[in-house]
Design a protein around this motif. Structure first.
Motif, PDB file in Angstrom:
ATOM      1  N   UNK A  92      -6.866  16.936   2.947  1.00  0.00           N
ATOM      2  CA  UNK A  92      -7.726  17.811   3.749  1.00  0.00           C
ATOM      3  C   UNK A  92      -7.087  18.099   5.105  1.00  0.00           C
ATOM      4  N   UNK A  93      -6.537  17.038   5.709  1.00  0.00           N
ATOM      5  CA  UNK A  93      -5.864  17.192   6.999  1.00  0.00           C
ATOM      6  C   UNK A  93      -4.656  18.130   6.885  1.00  0.00           C
ATOM      7  N   UNK A  94      -3.842  17.951   5.835  1.00  0.00           N
ATOM      8  CA  UNK A  94      -2.674  18.805   5.649  1.00  0.00           C
ATOM      9  C   UNK A  94      -3.070  20.257   5.405  1.00  0.00           C
ATOM     10  N   UNK A  95      -4.158  20.478   4.690  1.00  0.00           N
ATOM     11  CA  UNK A  95      -4.655  21.840   4.442  1.00  0.00           C
ATOM     12  C   UNK A  95      -5.042  22.507   5.759  1.00  0.00           C
ATOM     13  N   UNK A  96      -5.756  21.772   6.604  1.00  0.00           N
ATOM     14  CA  UNK A  96      -6.160  22.300   7.906  1.00  0.00           C
ATOM     15  C   UNK A  96      -4.939  22.576   8.775  1.00  0.00           C
ATOM     16  N   UNK A  97      -3.989  21.662   8.772  1.00  0.00           N
ATOM     17  CA  UNK A  97      -2.759  21.831   9.548  1.00  0.00           C
ATOM     18  C   UNK A  97      -1.982  23.058   9.077  1.00  0.00           C
ATOM     19  N   UNK A  98      -1.902  23.237   7.768  1.00  0.00           N
ATOM     20  CA  UNK A  98      -1.211  24.401   7.204  1.00  0.00           C
ATOM     21  C   UNK A  98      -1.828  25.704   7.684  1.00  0.00           C
ATOM     22  N   UNK A  99      -3.163  25.767   7.673  1.00  0.00           N
ATOM     23  CA  UNK A  99      -3.852  26.980   8.136  1.00  0.00           C
ATOM     24  C   UNK A  99      -3.568  27.250   9.606  1.00  0.00           C
ATOM     25  N   UNK A 100      -3.652  26.202  10.425  1.00  0.00           N
ATOM     26  CA  UNK A 100      -3.450  26.375  11.862  1.00  0.00           C
ATOM     27  C   UNK A 100      -2.010  26.765  12.201  1.00  0.00           C
ATOM     28  N   UNK A 101      -1.044  26.135  11.553  1.00  0.00           N
ATOM     29  CA  UNK A 101       0.355  26.481  11.803  1.00  0.00           C
ATOM     30  C   UNK A 101       0.622  27.915  11.336  1.00  0.00           C
ATOM     31  N   UNK A 102      -0.035  28.331  10.263  1.00  0.00           N
ATOM     32  CA  UNK A 102       0.112  29.700   9.768  1.00  0.00           C
ATOM     33  C   UNK A 102      -0.391  30.743  10.747  1.00  0.00           C
ATOM     34  N   UNK A 103      -1.320  30.371  11.604  1.00  0.00           N
ATOM     35  CA  UNK A 103      -1.875  31.308  12.592  1.00  0.00           C
ATOM     36  C   UNK A 103      -1.044  31.383  13.871  1.00  0.00           C
ATOM     37  N   UNK A 104      -0.113  30.437  14.037  1.00  0.00           N
ATOM     38  CA  UNK A 104       0.710  30.414  15.250  1.00  0.00           C
ATOM     39  C   UNK A 104       1.704  31.566  15.234  1.00  0.00           C
ATOM     40  N   UNK A 105       2.081  32.032  16.440  1.00  0.00           N
ATOM     41  CA  UNK A 105       3.140  33.046  16.472  1.00  0.00           C
ATOM     42  C   UNK A 105       4.476  32.353  16.223  1.00  0.00           C
ATOM     43  N   UNK A 106       5.491  33.132  15.901  1.00  0.00           N
ATOM     44  CA  UNK A 106       6.784  32.585  15.482  1.00  0.00           C
ATOM     45  C   UNK A 106       7.423  31.712  16.563  1.00  0.00           C
ATOM     46  N   UNK A 107       7.308  32.110  17.825  1.00  0.00           N
ATOM     47  CA  UNK A 107       7.918  31.339  18.913  1.00  0.00           C
ATOM     48  C   UNK A 107       7.277  29.964  19.036  1.00  0.00           C
ATOM     49  N   UNK A 108       5.947  29.908  19.000  1.00  0.00           N
ATOM     50  CA  UNK A 108       5.250  28.633  19.103  1.00  0.00           C
ATOM     51  C   UNK A 108       5.541  27.740  17.903  1.00  0.00           C
ATOM     52  N   UNK A 109       5.608  28.349  16.712  1.00  0.00           N
ATOM     53  CA  UNK A 109       5.895  27.579  15.500  1.00  0.00           C
ATOM     54  C   UNK A 109       7.305  26.983  15.579  1.00  0.00           C
TER      55      UNK A 109
END
Length: 124
Positions: A92-109
């Protein structure tokens, strides 16, 4: 296989128009057209919306075999320490992390991944 071509094939198989997909997903018809014609590469969240609109599991968008694809073998051979994230709270934690990282802009990621690499090496 090009994802846009696959999306068009699946939509036409279901006898749905781009307008029908627009209503079901909330995505603009012109965007759907751009994806189907290979002018835009959709994010995974967009593919999830399209799969729901087509009433198909997500893997159908990337897999055109007859049956379900073979499930990958779990990491580790019974050693619990190597199976972290495959179920329960960790998954569940990894799923949430995946969604949040997916919303980051390329520079922040890129910055985040750089920081994680330094921490993993112990150079932090």
């Amino acid at each position: 296989m090009i994802i846009g071509k696959r999306l068009r094939e699946l939509r036409e198989e279901k006898k749905l128009s781009q307008g029908d997909i627009e209503k079901r997903t909330g995505l603009l018809r012109c965007y759907i057209s751009r994806v189907e014609n290979g002018h835009t590469v959709p994010a995974i969240e967009t593919l999830e919306k399209m799969a729901r609109a087509l009433e198909l599991p997500l893997y159908h968008l990337m897999y055109d075999g007859d049956g379900a694809p073979e499930a990958p073998i779990a990491i580790g051979n019974g050693d619990r320490s190597q199976r972290w994230g495959l179920g329960g709270r960790e998954a569940s934690y990894l799923q949430k992390l995946r969604r949040l990282v997916g919303k980051m802009n390329a520079t922040d990621r890129k910055l985040l991944l750089h920081m994680v690499q330094k921490m993993a090496r112990g150079n932090g």
